[in-house]
Design a protein around this motif. Structure first.
Motif, PDB file in Angstrom:
ATOM      1  N   GLU A  20      41.515  29.593  36.355  1.00  0.00           N
ATOM      2  CA  GLU A  20      42.800  30.199  36.055  1.00  0.00           C
ATOM      3  C   GLU A  20      43.894  29.259  36.552  1.00  0.00           C
ATOM      4  O   GLU A  20      43.771  28.652  37.607  1.00  0.00           O
ATOM      5  N   PHE A  27      43.885  37.601  33.939  1.00  0.00           N
ATOM      6  CA  PHE A  27      44.130  38.986  34.339  1.00  0.00           C
ATOM      7  C   PHE A  27      45.593  39.378  34.176  1.00  0.00           C
ATOM      8  O   PHE A  27      46.486  38.550  34.299  1.00  0.00           O
ATOM      9  N   THR A  29      47.892  42.330  36.080  1.00  0.00           N
ATOM     10  CA  THR A  29      47.872  43.316  37.154  1.00  0.00           C
ATOM     11  C   THR A  29      48.642  44.545  36.705  1.00  0.00           C
ATOM     12  O   THR A  29      49.762  44.430  36.195  1.00  0.00           O
ATOM     13  N   ASN A  58      37.467  50.409  29.875  1.00  0.00           N
ATOM     14  CA  ASN A  58      38.791  50.022  30.380  1.00  0.00           C
ATOM     15  C   ASN A  58      39.585  51.209  30.903  1.00  0.00           C
ATOM     16  O   ASN A  58      40.768  51.073  31.207  1.00  0.00           O
ATOM     17  N   LYS A  69      43.409  44.799  38.608  1.00  0.00           N
ATOM     18  CA  LYS A  69      43.473  43.610  37.768  1.00  0.00           C
ATOM     19  C   LYS A  69      42.670  43.904  36.515  1.00  0.00           C
ATOM     20  O   LYS A  69      41.490  44.222  36.591  1.00  0.00           O
ATOM     21  N   TYR A  70      43.329  43.814  35.380  1.00  0.00           N
ATOM     22  CA  TYR A  70      42.720  44.101  34.092  1.00  0.00           C
ATOM     23  C   TYR A  70      42.477  42.789  33.359  1.00  0.00           C
ATOM     24  O   TYR A  70      43.380  41.969  33.231  1.00  0.00           O
ATOM     25  N   ARG A  71      41.264  42.600  32.889  1.00  0.00           N
ATOM     26  CA  ARG A  71      40.900  41.399  32.123  1.00  0.00           C
ATOM     27  C   ARG A  71      40.788  41.794  30.650  1.00  0.00           C
ATOM     28  O   ARG A  71      39.817  42.421  30.241  1.00  0.00           O
TER      29      ARG A  71
END
Length: 145
Positions: A20, A27, A29, A58, A69-71
């Motif tokens: 990253e 990600f 946030t 999800n 933290k969403y990927r």
């Protein structure tokens, strides 16, 4: 010798793609700054065009002042590359934890079965402006659907 060189180039490329950086985010946030618990989710893609659903994997509960933290894309895809190709990030939803379902429902019943507190359809410019962090409910004017 050419084969060894090719393998080295592939390994170096793979290692560089996995990191990253400022130009490659993995990600987003999601920060709940409200006084109430909320649920974060995204829309699922179903084979039946008349059915709508939240994507179960999800769908996450967020307590007051909690963040996750969403990927949005599988590794090693950078958000920047996918959003540039697709135009915007998948629709992100903040829902009332007392009224939501991950079951597939007829699309005309989706909002009745899921109380959407906020939806975000973010462009790359929006994400950069937010520094890849959505503060709910403060960022209410960004990425309106």
């Amino acid at each position: 010798m050419k084969t060894l060189f090719l393998y080295l180039v592939l390994i170096i490329t793979f290692v560089q793609c996995r990191k990253e950086s400022e130009d490659c985010h993995f990600f987003v946030t999601i920060q709940n700054n409200s006084d109430n618990d909320v649920v974060f989710s995204t829309l699922g893609f179903l084979l039946d065009p008349d059915s709508c659903s939240l994507l179960d994997k999800n769908t996450l509960s967020l307590a007051t002042f909690e963040s996750i933290k969403y990927r949005p894309y599988p590794h090693p895809d950078c958000i920047e590359r996918r959003v540039e190709a697709e135009g915007n990030l998948h629709t992100l939803l903040i829902l009332d934890p007392n009224n939501y379902t991950t079951d597939a429902v007829p699309c005309e019943e989706f909002e009745e079965r899921n109380t959407i507190l906020r939806s975000y359809v973010l462009t790359l410019e929006d994400l950069e402006h937010l520094d890849y962090t959505i503060n709910y409910p403060e960022d209410a004017s960004i990425g309106l659907d």
